[in-house]
Motif scaffolding. Structure first.
Motif, short mmCIF file in Angstrom:
data_model
loop_
_atom_site.label_atom_id
_atom_site.label_comp_id
_atom_site.label_asym_id
_atom_site.label_seq_id
_atom_site.Cartn_x
_atom_site.Cartn_y
_atom_site.Cartn_z
N VAL A 218 0.98 -1.31 0.26
CA VAL A 218 -0.16 0.35 -0.14
C VAL A 218 1.07 1.44 -0.32
O VAL A 218 0.20 2.00 -1.04
CB VAL A 218 -1.13 0.26 0.78
N LEU A 219 1.75 1.27 0.64
CA LEU A 219 2.40 2.08 0.73
C LEU A 219 3.37 2.60 -1.03
O LEU A 219 3.83 3.31 -0.96
CB LEU A 219 3.43 2.21 2.11
N GLN A 220 3.84 1.77 -1.15
CA GLN A 220 4.37 2.10 -2.72
C GLN A 220 3.51 2.47 -3.83
O GLN A 220 3.92 3.58 -4.51
CB GLN A 220 4.31 0.50 -3.45
N ALA A 221 1.77 3.15 -3.06
CA ALA A 221 1.37 3.92 -3.83
C ALA A 221 1.18 5.48 -4.13
O ALA A 221 1.65 6.15 -5.02
CB ALA A 221 0.02 3.55 -3.16
N PHE A 222 2.00 5.53 -2.69
CA PHE A 222 2.40 6.87 -2.41
C PHE A 222 3.90 7.42 -3.04
O PHE A 222 4.96 7.94 -2.86
CB PHE A 222 2.27 7.79 -0.97
N GLU A 223 5.09 6.29 -3.13
CA GLU A 223 6.62 6.57 -3.82
C GLU A 223 6.74 6.28 -5.32
O GLU A 223 7.77 6.63 -5.66
CB GLU A 223 7.32 5.25 -3.04
N THR A 224 5.34 5.25 -6.18
CA THR A 224 6.38 4.81 -6.87
C THR A 224 5.17 4.89 -8.43
O THR A 224 3.95 5.44 -7.67
CB THR A 224 6.25 3.15 -7.38
N PRO A 225 5.40 5.10 -9.36
CA PRO A 225 4.50 4.93 -10.21
C PRO A 225 3.78 3.80 -10.16
O PRO A 225 3.79 2.89 -10.04
CB PRO A 225 5.00 5.00 -12.12
N LEU A 226 2.37 4.16 -10.81
CA LEU A 226 1.37 2.84 -10.82
C LEU A 226 2.25 1.93 -11.55
O LEU A 226 1.76 0.05 -10.79
CB LEU A 226 0.15 3.02 -11.86
N ALA A 227 2.51 1.82 -12.57
CA ALA A 227 3.49 0.42 -13.15
C ALA A 227 4.45 -0.45 -12.27
O ALA A 227 4.22 -1.42 -11.74
CB ALA A 227 3.85 0.24 -14.66
N ALA A 228 4.81 0.37 -11.54
CA ALA A 228 5.86 -0.02 -10.94
C ALA A 228 5.47 -0.77 -9.26
O ALA A 228 5.86 -1.25 -8.70
CB ALA A 228 6.88 0.66 -10.48
N GLY A 229 4.22 0.03 -9.13
CA GLY A 229 3.55 -0.71 -8.14
C GLY A 229 2.63 -2.12 -8.15
O GLY A 229 3.07 -2.61 -6.93
N LEU A 230 2.31 -1.66 -9.44
CA LEU A 230 2.08 -2.72 -9.63
C LEU A 230 3.15 -4.45 -9.94
O LEU A 230 2.39 -6.22 -8.74
CB LEU A 230 0.86 -3.12 -10.93
N ALA A 231 4.18 -4.37 -9.98
CA ALA A 231 4.73 -4.98 -9.70
C ALA A 231 6.04 -5.10 -8.36
O ALA A 231 5.75 -6.00 -7.96
CB ALA A 231 6.21 -3.98 -11.03
#
Length: 264
Positions: A218-231
């Motif tokens: 969940v925290l990655q949603a604030f740190e990365t673009p969508l594609a990177a967060g989904l990965a």
């Protein structure tokens, strides 16, 4: 049961862990729980200990039923010149709180202002009492927020509300904070800490590795673009597929019984 003793540090009281939940309570009532550097050190020391204690599954962070934290310690701040501010350890301490891998639930009654509001935004879930007031009034002192109040706040509530708090120094009440996305729930003041513990207790009963990787995802949603967060989400999903707890979770569901988590 834990074999670790959690001792209170300067400016904090600690209770537990009880059923997987450790409570950290800010305790500087004479200063309305102003966030001094020693107080922040105490929080970080407890979190560092809790990170490596399997008996701790979730943290409840509160200032009690009167005030959460009315800001930074102005007396401490006034004694620092630009060089002292540049070299101070507060960014490291806030960074350590942000990196804590287990869930933190903030139970907020009364004022959460300045550094207090920024500390709230380091929590993963915020439960607010009806009296709670949130704000970043640093502009009234000729400064700006310095522990995430311009960045985390904007991500939480959007540009317009963040600008109102940061530029005008106005406060928002609990219900408005909930509508804006800063707060998860608003309850009566007398129920605030109990509700935070109830929610923490539910989280503490979940599979520990799944909780940890869910928070990370969940925290990655604030740190990365969508594609990177989904990965990253997919990576964490695959990692959990190789754990004993995942197998136990599926097996217990099929057998219609409660799972027994082992944290591996």
């Amino acid at each position: 049961m834990t074999d670790k003793a959690y001792l209170p540090g300067e400016g904090v009281i600690v209770a537990g862990p009880d059923a997987g939940v450790l409570e950290i309570r800010l305790d500087r009532p004479q200063a309305k729980n102003a966030l001094s550097t020693p107080l922040l050190r105490s929080i970080v020391a407890l979190l560092e200990q809790a990170e490596h204690d399997d008996a701790v599954r979730c943290i409840v962070l509160t200032g009690g039923d009167q005030v959460f934290a009315a800001g930074a310690d102005l007396a401490e701040m006034a004694a620092k010149d630009m060089q002292a501010v540049l070299l101070e350890e507060r960014p490291r301490l806030f960074g350590a709180i942000a990196r804590f891998p287990k869930p933190i639930i903030a139970a907020v009654c009364g004022y959460a202002l300045g550094g207090g509001c920024e500390l709230v935004m380091h929590a993963d879930i915020v439960i607010a009492g009806e009296s709670a007031q949130f704000g970043q009034p640093e502009i009234n002192l000729g400064i700006i927020p310095g522990a995430g109040g311009t960045q985390r706040l904007t991500r939480a509530v959007g540009k317009s509300v963040a600008m109102k708090l940061v530029l005008a120094g106005e406060f928002i009440p609990a219900q408005e904070a909930r509508a804006a996305g800063l707060v998860a729930e608003v309850v009566a003041d007398e129920a605030c800490i109990a509700r935070a513990h109830e929610l923490a207790g539910k989280i503490a009963k979940k599979a520990p590795l799944a909780v940890r990787l869910a928070k990370d995802s969940v925290l990655q949603a604030f740190e990365t673009p969508l594609a990177a967060g989904l990965a990253i989400e997919r990576r964490n999903f695959v990692v959990l597929a190789g754990t004993e707890d995942r197998n136990e979770g599926v097996k217990s569901f099929l057998e219609k019984r409660k799972p027994v988590w082992k944290g591996r």
